[in-house]
Design a protein around this motif. Structure first.
Motif, PDB file in Angstrom:
ATOM      1  N   ALA A  33     106.860  -3.154  29.939  1.00  0.00           N
ATOM      2  CA  ALA A  33     106.212  -2.100  30.730  1.00  0.00           C
ATOM      3  C   ALA A  33     106.308  -0.736  30.075  1.00  0.00           C
ATOM      4  O   ALA A  33     105.682   0.217  30.548  1.00  0.00           O
ATOM      5  CB  ALA A  33     106.853  -2.047  32.126  1.00  0.00           C
ATOM      6  N   LEU A  34     107.080  -0.627  28.990  1.00  0.00           N
ATOM      7  CA  LEU A  34     107.283   0.687  28.369  1.00  0.00           C
ATOM      8  C   LEU A  34     106.168   1.055  27.398  1.00  0.00           C
ATOM      9  O   LEU A  34     105.843   2.236  27.237  1.00  0.00           O
ATOM     10  CB  LEU A  34     108.630   0.711  27.621  1.00  0.00           C
ATOM     11  N   TYR A  35     105.578   0.053  26.746  1.00  0.00           N
ATOM     12  CA  TYR A  35     104.656   0.353  25.650  1.00  0.00           C
ATOM     13  C   TYR A  35     103.389   1.084  26.087  1.00  0.00           C
ATOM     14  O   TYR A  35     102.944   2.002  25.393  1.00  0.00           O
ATOM     15  CB  TYR A  35     104.296  -0.938  24.908  1.00  0.00           C
ATOM     16  N   PRO A  36     102.760   0.696  27.230  1.00  0.00           N
ATOM     17  CA  PRO A  36     101.540   1.431  27.617  1.00  0.00           C
ATOM     18  C   PRO A  36     101.780   2.915  27.819  1.00  0.00           C
ATOM     19  O   PRO A  36     100.961   3.744  27.418  1.00  0.00           O
ATOM     20  CB  PRO A  36     101.117   0.732  28.928  1.00  0.00           C
ATOM     21  N   GLY A  37     102.924   3.279  28.441  1.00  0.00           N
ATOM     22  CA  GLY A  37     103.217   4.697  28.653  1.00  0.00           C
ATOM     23  C   GLY A  37     103.442   5.433  27.352  1.00  0.00           C
ATOM     24  O   GLY A  37     102.994   6.578  27.178  1.00  0.00           O
ATOM     25  N   VAL A  38     104.148   4.799  26.410  1.00  0.00           N
ATOM     26  CA  VAL A  38     104.365   5.425  25.102  1.00  0.00           C
ATOM     27  C   VAL A  38     103.044   5.593  24.375  1.00  0.00           C
ATOM     28  O   VAL A  38     102.759   6.646  23.780  1.00  0.00           O
ATOM     29  CB  VAL A  38     105.344   4.577  24.263  1.00  0.00           C
ATOM     30  N   GLU A  39     102.204   4.561  24.425  1.00  0.00           N
ATOM     31  CA  GLU A  39     100.902   4.622  23.762  1.00  0.00           C
ATOM     32  C   GLU A  39     100.036   5.716  24.372  1.00  0.00           C
ATOM     33  O   GLU A  39      99.348   6.464  23.652  1.00  0.00           O
ATOM     34  CB  GLU A  39     100.208   3.272  23.882  1.00  0.00           C
ATOM     35  N   GLN A  40     100.081   5.854  25.693  1.00  0.00           N
ATOM     36  CA  GLN A  40      99.302   6.908  26.359  1.00  0.00           C
ATOM     37  C   GLN A  40      99.785   8.293  25.945  1.00  0.00           C
ATOM     38  O   GLN A  40      98.977   9.202  25.698  1.00  0.00           O
ATOM     39  CB  GLN A  40      99.401   6.752  27.868  1.00  0.00           C
ATOM     40  N   ALA A  41     101.110   8.476  25.857  1.00  0.00           N
ATOM     41  CA  ALA A  41     101.650   9.776  25.454  1.00  0.00           C
ATOM     42  C   ALA A  41     101.232  10.125  24.028  1.00  0.00           C
ATOM     43  O   ALA A  41     100.858  11.271  23.740  1.00  0.00           O
ATOM     44  CB  ALA A  41     103.172   9.764  25.572  1.00  0.00           C
TER      45      ALA A  41
END
Length: 754
Positions: A33-41
């Motif tokens: 669940a962490l990767y989408p948020g990092v990618e968005q940032a």
């Protein structure tokens, strides 16, 4: 397996197994669940232009991590299970049993991230964690085991993250984004996890239900407890904001009312806030806008606001519609607001136009709808606030984009939580103060200043990416930025202390030079001298007086240095009168003083003897030419500030310029720590603090927030600056407070005109 909630206290392991199952089920997939948020940032940073040369490495590291997703999930689930296995009685290695060795930078960085994460979680879910800890201690006692850490406590969850990711090859930026995303995911899930765990433990007889909390557990106000071996971080303030609760989507915001126990310094009375709203609406809808250079420009008649094209009534947007609209537009980078901040009075119009464009995209016709008074107030207050921040602080152009990103999140805060404009401890208010402190006058000239700008940009990106009506996002962003600002403030204080010492040294030097110049002039004009004696007085002797006054506190030494000048005048007079024996005896008597004088100029013993011999040769010729002498003063009329500073800041450059004695007397009451606002010849406004008042000259040393000198001036010179409108006394310490004060003054001024 029977339902654990029906178990008895004789079945603690079955309860623990059920808690483990629920925890792994709820949290086990966190790494994915962490990767989408990092990618968005990373994508938002690229779109907004806030990326450096390492952006490609960040993207590469993220792709490599995605390739290891399955193994990372498995490793994380194992770490969660390990906490329960340790609790059940498997041997736990103590610190003394762990192998010793050097820790590389990457592992140390992860360890520090874990410290901050554990403290943040403890502060947020403290009561639920304390209740669970007490119940687990009862369970451990029932099992006859020594006390062991909570298997899903903050320390264990932080350790699980560190052990899962510390071997991955990631950049510092991606690591920081991972930590923030992990914390955000835990915040969303842990309330439910702790509630269920406490319910299971309470139902089986371990403790009472009074300590359990629901998913929306409020943070506690006490400081986090320090568990043995846990993560501790001493720079992050984990005490949360306990102000007004925001309204839910679809619910109208209630009129503000003061809360009990609110700090007096941060409270705006109801009447004042209501009065501000009343004047704001008059200013918006009447002719006040044109007279005050306001953020919006409207016709005085209210009819166009209530009617659309063709005269059809326009309905007001509901709060939930407005919030949904802002939520839609918030993640999208917009340079419109940054451009609007370049000129006064444009931001309000830019916000309305941007919201209108967004409304069309979701099928809402702006011609058939209008903002409610509450929504108009929120837009105008935020627009005036940000505009005032840029007018009141020395913010560089690079800060405009950073502040532009924050406009819509702050509009949303203004819609849901009026405490933003009332309470000084509001997290969004504290974050804006911290960002302004980081950006004010910051040109990124040093690595420390660049790091401040980057951290401020990261804080704004976090708010944009994560804020969804929970002000805890502002609190976390502020804690991270304030930790770095704390180090910066220490450097600024050290710089300020050094500056005070240097300024005092310069003043003492100036005073010593003036004293030496005065002693020299008195002796040169009293008689005609040989050139050698005049040169000795003008150079070595005058320098010796300066050095003695600066370095020697013994009055006898100072008198001795002055007496040497009179002794040389007597020697020259004896030579002129051809009294050779008396001259010889006199020179032998003052020889130690002459040698000491030459030594203070840096001459060694041989050079000093040579200088004395030259002086003796000149005096040995009675008929040598003698004439009146003069010398250029060492001080040259200069004081502490340079000529360039005088041109920039001071009118006239001396205390003799025309000034109002009453104003000058008021300036003399300024004390160290007082803040003022200075406007330079280019029209730029900057905050300045009175750092020191000279005990010698009563001049004021003013520094900026970075501890750098801005001005050294007398009370009379400050009075001239205030009369010219370049100095304002009584500036607020907080940038937000100062901006709101100026907003109020601006609307008050417009009200008088209206």
């Amino acid at each position: 397996m029977p339902n654990a909630s029906q178990a008895t206290s004789s079945e603690p392991l079955r309860v623990l197994e059920e808690i483990k199952r629920q925890t792994v089920e709820k949290l086990g997939g966190l790494p994915d669940a962490l990767y989408p948020g990092v990618e968005q940032a990373l994508s938002m940073a690229l779109q907004s232009g806030d990326v450096g040369p390492g952006h490609f490495e960040d993207q590469t590291a993220l792709r490599m991590m995605r390739g290891q997703a399955a193994s990372l999930v498995m490793r994380f689930r194992q770490q969660l299970a390990k906490g329960f296995d340790d609790f059940r009685g498997l041997r736990v290695r103590t610190r003394s049993e762990l192998p010793l060795g050097l820790i590389d930078d990457v592992h140390l960085a992860y360890h520090l991230d874990g410290q901050r994460l554990a403290e943040s979680l403890q502060g947020r879910f403290g009561e639920a964690i304390d209740a669970m800890d007490a119940r687990l201690r009862d369970m451990a006692a029932t099992l006859g085991m020594p006390e062991v850490p909570n298997p899903i406590g903050p320390d264990r969850l932080a350790a699980a993250f560190v052990e899962t990711f510390r071997e991955t090859e990631v950049t510092d930026n991606v690591r920081g984004l991972l930590v923030r995303q992990y914390e955000a995911e835990l915040v969303r899930r842990l309330g439910d996890v702790y509630q269920r765990a406490n319910a299971l433990l309470a139902a089986t007889g371990f403790g009472a239900m009074t300590g359990a909390r629901g998913p929306a557990a409020m943070p506690r106000a006490s400081a986090p407890s320090a568990h043995a071996g846990g993560y501790i971080h001493d720079t992050v303030d984990a005490v949360p904001y306990r102000g007004h609760a925001g309204v839910n989507s679809g619910a109208a915001m209630q009129d503000f009312h003061g809360g009990a126990g609110m700090p007096a310094a941060g409270h705006m009375p109801d009447a004042d806030m209501a009065d501000l709203r009343s004047m704001l609406r008059m200013w918006r809808e009447g002719g006040m806008a044109g007279s005050s250079g306001a953020a919006t420009s409207r016709s005085p008649a209210p009819a166009p606001r209530d009617r659309g094209l063709g005269g059809t009534p326009r309905r007001e947007l509901r709060i939930d519609e407005m919030l949904n609209l802002v939520n839609l537009l918030q993640p999208e980078p917009s340079d419109t607001f940054a451009r609007a901040l370049a000129g006064p009075g444009r931001l309000g119009d830019a916000i309305r136009e941007h919201l209108g464009d967004g409304a069309r995209r979701i099928g809402v016709d702006p011609e058939q709808t209008r903002f409610s008074d509450q929504e108009e107030d929120a837009i105008d207050l935020v627009a005036l606030l940000f505009d005032s921040l840029f007018r009141s602080n020395s913010l560089q152009d690079r800060a405009r984009r950073l502040y532009g990103r924050l406009v819509l999140p702050y509009v949303k805060v203004a819609l849901t939580d009026e405490g933003l404009f009332v309470e000084r401890e509001h997290p969004a208010r504290k974050l804006l103060d911290a960002i302004t402190e980081a950006c004010e006058g910051n040109q990124g000239a040093t690595p420390q200043e660049k790091e401040l700008l980057e951290r401020a940009a990261a804080a704004s990106q976090r708010v944009v990416a994560e804020y969804n009506e929970d002000v805890a996002v502002f609190e976390l962003a502020h804690a991270e930025l304030d930790a770095l600002l704390g180090q910066h403030r220490k450097r600024s204080q050290l710089q300020e202390d050094r500056l005070v010492k240097a300024t005092l040294g310069r003043e003492r030097l100036d005073k010593a030079r003036e004293s030496a110049d005065e002693a020299l002039v008195q002796r040169l004009r009293s008689t005609r001298l040989t050139q050698a004696v005049a040169d000795f007085l003008a150079m070595p002797w005058r320098h010796h007086i300066v050095q003695t006054q600066l370095r020697d506190e013994d009055p006898a030494r100072r008198e001795e240095a002055i007496a040497l000048g009179d002794a040389l005048l007597k020697a020259d007079r004896l030579a002129a009168e051809n009294r050779g024996r008396e001259l010889a005896d006199h020179l032998l008597a003052i020889e130690p003083l002459v040698l000491r004088c030459l030594a203070s100029s840096g001459l060694d013993e041989s050079a000093a003897q040579h200088g004395l011999a030259g002086l003796v040769r000149a005096l040995a010729t009675p008929d040598g030419p003698r004439r009146a002498q003069s010398a250029k003063p060492l001080s040259g009329g200069e004081t502490v500030e340079s000529g360039e500073e005088r041109k920039l800041w001071l009118a006239g450059g001396t205390t003799g310029v025309g000034h109002d004695p009453t104003v000058a007397e008021r300036m003399r009451k300024l004390e160290p720590g007082d803040w003022v606002r200075l406007t330079d010849v280019h029209g730029d406004v900057a905050a300045a603090k009175v750092a020191w008042v000279s005990p010698m000259t009563s001049r004021f040393l003013l520094v900026n927030r970075r501890g750098l000198r801005m001005l050294v001036a007398s009370a009379e010179e400050l009075a001239v600056m205030e009369q010219d409108g370049r100095l304002v006394v009584g500036s607020e310490r907080s940038a937000f407070d100062e901006a709101m004060r100026r907003v109020r003054e601006r609307i008050d001024s417009a009200a008088e005109t209206y």
